[in-house]
Motif scaffolding. Structure first.
Motif: not given
Length: 192
Positions: A2, A54, A84, A119-121
């Motif tokens: 992230g 994200e 979200l 978390i990606q993003g």
């Protein structure tokens, strides 16, 4: 991994305190007072950011502020934020006010570092001055997005407090927002 993105409305002299004027600060209310005809351009910028995020990361007071308004207001921007996942950093909060929120009650640095791994993003931080200061101090902020309002208020809490060392940043984007606001984006510079 992230990316922590701090997104903040700020005066020319760096003040972030009481933009709505609801907090009773004598220089508060600058957000609407100096928005003028730039509302639509600002709203487009905020919507694009919310749609690219994200997750949201915030402190307890920001959760209370946004949580109280999320059910009373509507619109595409708020709908995007409501969808979200939200992470609220607090040692005292048990039940967050905003929907789809989780409390991170442990050590801030450790919890946010874990969140960045999970978390990606983009993990966007809105209106959480004490949290931003902690994240900056521990080099957890990857990008700063500042929307600068055309006013110097002369007093009030600023986004940045004292740090143990310099925090070099690199300008990566500038944009005029409407006729009076400027959006600046900086990334953390790994080397000075």
């Amino acid at each position: 991994m992230g990316k922590i993105v701090v997104s903040q409305n700020v005066t020319l002299d760096g003040v972030v305190e009481d933009p709505s004027g609801e907090g009773g600060f004598r220089h508060g209310g600058w957000f609407l007072q100096f928005m003028h005809q730039d509302w639509e351009a600002w709203a487009e910028l905020e919507l694009a950011e919310a749609q690219a995020a994200e997750a949201l990361l915030m402190g307890r007071r920001s959760d209370e502020y946004f949580g109280a308004r999320s059910s009373m207001m509507g619109g595409e921007w708020l709908d995007s934020l409501n969808r979200l996942p939200k992470y609220v950093v607090s040692t005292t909060l048990r039940e967050p006010k905003w929907t789809n929120a989780t409390v991170l009650a442990g050590d801030v640095v450790s919890e946010v570092s874990k969140l960045k791994q999970q978390i990606q993003g983009e993990i966007v931080v809105y209106a959480s001055r004490p949290l931003v200061r902690t994240l900056m101090e521990h080099d957890l902020v990857d990008e700063l997005r500042l929307t600068v309002f055309p006013v110097a208020v002369g007093a009030g809490e600023r986004l940045f407090g004292e740090t143990s060392d310099k925090r070099p940043l690199r300008l990566i984007h500038t944009k005029a927002v409407g006729n009076g606001l400027v959006h600046l984006a900086y990334e953390r510079a790994r080397e000075a």
